[in-house]
Design a protein around this motif. Structure first.
Motif, PDB file in Angstrom:
ATOM      1  N   TYR A 103      37.879  38.883  35.942  1.00 57.72           N
ATOM      2  CA  TYR A 103      38.817  37.833  36.038  1.00 57.72           C
ATOM      3  C   TYR A 103      38.337  36.502  36.837  1.00 57.72           C
ATOM      4  O   TYR A 103      37.339  36.632  37.819  1.00 57.72           O
ATOM      5  CB  TYR A 103      39.812  38.547  37.323  1.00 57.72           C
ATOM      6  CG  TYR A 103      40.312  39.802  36.789  1.00 57.72           C
ATOM      7  CD1 TYR A 103      41.580  39.975  36.124  1.00 57.72           C
ATOM      8  CD2 TYR A 103      39.747  41.057  37.308  1.00 57.72           C
ATOM      9  CE1 TYR A 103      42.127  41.477  35.723  1.00 57.72           C
ATOM     10  CE2 TYR A 103      40.160  42.459  36.689  1.00 57.72           C
ATOM     11  CZ  TYR A 103      41.201  42.482  36.097  1.00 57.72           C
ATOM     12  OH  TYR A 103      41.728  43.729  35.914  1.00 57.72           O
ATOM     13  N   ILE A 104      38.952  35.621  36.555  1.00 57.11           N
ATOM     14  CA  ILE A 104      38.751  34.218  37.121  1.00 57.11           C
ATOM     15  C   ILE A 104      40.105  33.703  37.852  1.00 57.11           C
ATOM     16  O   ILE A 104      41.095  33.224  37.130  1.00 57.11           O
ATOM     17  CB  ILE A 104      38.122  33.195  36.377  1.00 57.11           C
ATOM     18  CG1 ILE A 104      36.948  33.375  35.528  1.00 57.11           C
ATOM     19  CG2 ILE A 104      38.199  31.904  36.982  1.00 57.11           C
ATOM     20  CD1 ILE A 104      35.826  33.784  36.296  1.00 57.11           C
ATOM     21  N   VAL A 105      40.132  34.196  39.052  1.00 62.21           N
ATOM     22  CA  VAL A 105      41.747  33.897  39.668  1.00 62.21           C
ATOM     23  C   VAL A 105      41.530  32.956  40.848  1.00 62.21           C
ATOM     24  O   VAL A 105      40.772  32.850  41.570  1.00 62.21           O
ATOM     25  CB  VAL A 105      41.998  35.428  40.048  1.00 62.21           C
ATOM     26  CG1 VAL A 105      42.349  36.204  38.881  1.00 62.21           C
ATOM     27  CG2 VAL A 105      40.998  36.113  40.853  1.00 62.21           C
ATOM     28  N   LYS A 106      43.032  32.767  41.477  1.00 63.39           N
ATOM     29  CA  LYS A 106      43.085  32.219  42.730  1.00 63.39           C
ATOM     30  C   LYS A 106      42.548  33.025  43.776  1.00 63.39           C
ATOM     31  O   LYS A 106      42.961  34.251  43.927  1.00 63.39           O
ATOM     32  CB  LYS A 106      44.691  31.785  42.644  1.00 63.39           C
ATOM     33  CG  LYS A 106      45.135  30.964  41.910  1.00 63.39           C
ATOM     34  CD  LYS A 106      46.529  30.571  41.807  1.00 63.39           C
ATOM     35  CE  LYS A 106      47.039  29.617  40.855  1.00 63.39           C
ATOM     36  NZ  LYS A 106      48.696  29.737  40.639  1.00 63.39           N
ATOM     37  N   LYS A 107      41.884  32.267  44.692  1.00 65.68           N
ATOM     38  CA  LYS A 107      41.340  33.199  45.999  1.00 65.68           C
ATOM     39  C   LYS A 107      42.395  33.436  46.781  1.00 65.68           C
ATOM     40  O   LYS A 107      43.379  32.777  47.036  1.00 65.68           O
ATOM     41  CB  LYS A 107      40.219  32.343  46.471  1.00 65.68           C
ATOM     42  CG  LYS A 107      39.588  32.790  47.724  1.00 65.68           C
ATOM     43  CD  LYS A 107      38.533  32.150  48.483  1.00 65.68           C
ATOM     44  CE  LYS A 107      38.015  32.844  49.589  1.00 65.68           C
ATOM     45  NZ  LYS A 107      37.192  31.918  50.273  1.00 65.68           N
ATOM     46  N   GLY A 108      42.432  34.756  47.136  1.00 65.11           N
ATOM     47  CA  GLY A 108      43.178  35.214  48.249  1.00 65.11           C
ATOM     48  C   GLY A 108      44.774  35.683  47.576  1.00 65.11           C
ATOM     49  O   GLY A 108      45.497  36.410  48.297  1.00 65.11           O
ATOM     50  N   ALA A 109      44.904  35.566  46.251  1.00 64.15           N
ATOM     51  CA  ALA A 109      46.252  36.003  45.617  1.00 64.15           C
ATOM     52  C   ALA A 109      46.045  37.641  45.298  1.00 64.15           C
ATOM     53  O   ALA A 109      44.819  37.692  45.003  1.00 64.15           O
ATOM     54  CB  ALA A 109      46.520  35.126  44.453  1.00 64.15           C
ATOM     55  N   PRO A 110      47.165  38.143  45.088  1.00 62.66           N
ATOM     56  CA  PRO A 110      47.078  39.839  44.617  1.00 62.66           C
ATOM     57  C   PRO A 110      46.515  39.511  43.206  1.00 62.66           C
ATOM     58  O   PRO A 110      46.745  38.909  42.508  1.00 62.66           O
ATOM     59  CB  PRO A 110      48.487  40.182  44.660  1.00 62.66           C
ATOM     60  CG  PRO A 110      49.242  39.161  45.688  1.00 62.66           C
ATOM     61  CD  PRO A 110      48.431  37.786  45.612  1.00 62.66           C
ATOM     62  N   LEU A 111      45.495  40.529  42.904  1.00 65.52           N
ATOM     63  CA  LEU A 111      44.832  40.561  41.786  1.00 65.52           C
ATOM     64  C   LEU A 111      46.013  40.464  40.532  1.00 65.52           C
ATOM     65  O   LEU A 111      45.596  40.272  39.346  1.00 65.52           O
ATOM     66  CB  LEU A 111      43.696  41.461  41.702  1.00 65.52           C
ATOM     67  CG  LEU A 111      42.846  41.627  40.583  1.00 65.52           C
ATOM     68  CD1 LEU A 111      42.338  40.159  39.964  1.00 65.52           C
ATOM     69  CD2 LEU A 111      41.698  42.761  40.535  1.00 65.52           C
ATOM     70  N   ALA A 112      46.675  41.535  40.749  1.00 64.36           N
ATOM     71  CA  ALA A 112      47.799  41.893  39.782  1.00 64.36           C
ATOM     72  C   ALA A 112      49.045  41.943  40.296  1.00 64.36           C
ATOM     73  O   ALA A 112      49.337  42.626  41.465  1.00 64.36           O
ATOM     74  CB  ALA A 112      47.466  43.114  38.987  1.00 64.36           C
ATOM     75  N   THR A 113      50.120  41.718  39.607  1.00 66.95           N
ATOM     76  CA  THR A 113      51.613  42.101  39.742  1.00 66.95           C
ATOM     77  C   THR A 113      52.394  42.432  38.704  1.00 66.95           C
ATOM     78  O   THR A 113      52.130  42.147  37.525  1.00 66.95           O
ATOM     79  CB  THR A 113      52.216  40.635  40.250  1.00 66.95           C
ATOM     80  OG1 THR A 113      52.147  39.609  39.262  1.00 66.95           O
ATOM     81  CG2 THR A 113      51.670  39.912  41.556  1.00 66.95           C
ATOM     82  N   PRO A 114      53.111  43.558  38.952  1.00 66.28           N
ATOM     83  CA  PRO A 114      53.955  44.024  38.059  1.00 66.28           C
ATOM     84  C   PRO A 114      54.813  43.111  37.182  1.00 66.28           C
ATOM     85  O   PRO A 114      55.390  42.221  37.952  1.00 66.28           O
ATOM     86  CB  PRO A 114      54.811  45.303  38.811  1.00 66.28           C
ATOM     87  CG  PRO A 114      54.333  45.077  40.066  1.00 66.28           C
ATOM     88  CD  PRO A 114      53.493  44.129  40.371  1.00 66.28           C
ATOM     89  N   SER A 115      54.971  43.346  35.829  1.00 68.77           N
ATOM     90  CA  SER A 115      55.790  42.310  34.959  1.00 68.77           C
ATOM     91  C   SER A 115      56.809  43.111  34.311  1.00 68.77           C
ATOM     92  O   SER A 115      56.867  44.458  34.354  1.00 68.77           O
ATOM     93  CB  SER A 115      55.025  41.913  33.823  1.00 68.77           C
ATOM     94  OG  SER A 115      54.041  40.774  34.557  1.00 68.77           O
TER      95      SER A 115
END
Length: 116
Positions: A103-115
């Motif tokens: 993953y290349i993700v926003k620092k500090g954001a939850p890695l995954a959220t339900p959809s």
């Protein structure tokens, strides 16, 4: 090394956190996770705050991205999942399947959220 992935594990799915590190691009971090799927295990639709590259280490996994038709990948194949794209994964093989998720993700954001 342990860190929170913020995604509840579905039955038959086992996550192993490998690395999490800041990137040279401000506000982004790289995360790698090994995900092992028991036969028939299903990871329900979820999204990430950045891109994911899923590489199948063993077995056969079926991915559904948004409303697109499912894509089936076997050992050695990879899939790019755009930022924020709702997707699911299912082990459709007869044995255990595993993926390396990068993953290349926003620092500090939850890695995954339900959809939905």
């Amino acid at each position: 090394m342990a860190f929170s992935t913020a995604q509840a594990q579905a039955p038959g799915i086992h996550r192993t956190d490998l690395i999490k590190n800041d990137l040279s691009t401000p506000h982004l971090e790289g995360v790698q996770v090994r995900v092992d799927f028991e036969p028939g295990a299903f990871a329900p639709k979820h999204a990430h705050p950045g891109e994911e590259i899923a590489y199948v280490l063993e077995g056969t996994l079926e991915y559904q991205l948004g409303d697109s038709p499912p894509v089936t990948l076997k050992t050695g194949q990879a899939l790019f999942i755009p930022a924020g794209m709702a997707h699911s994964a299912r082990n459709v093989g007869s044995g255990k399947s595993s993926e390396l998720a990068t993953y290349i993700v926003k620092k500090g954001a939850p890695l995954a959220t339900p959809s939905k």
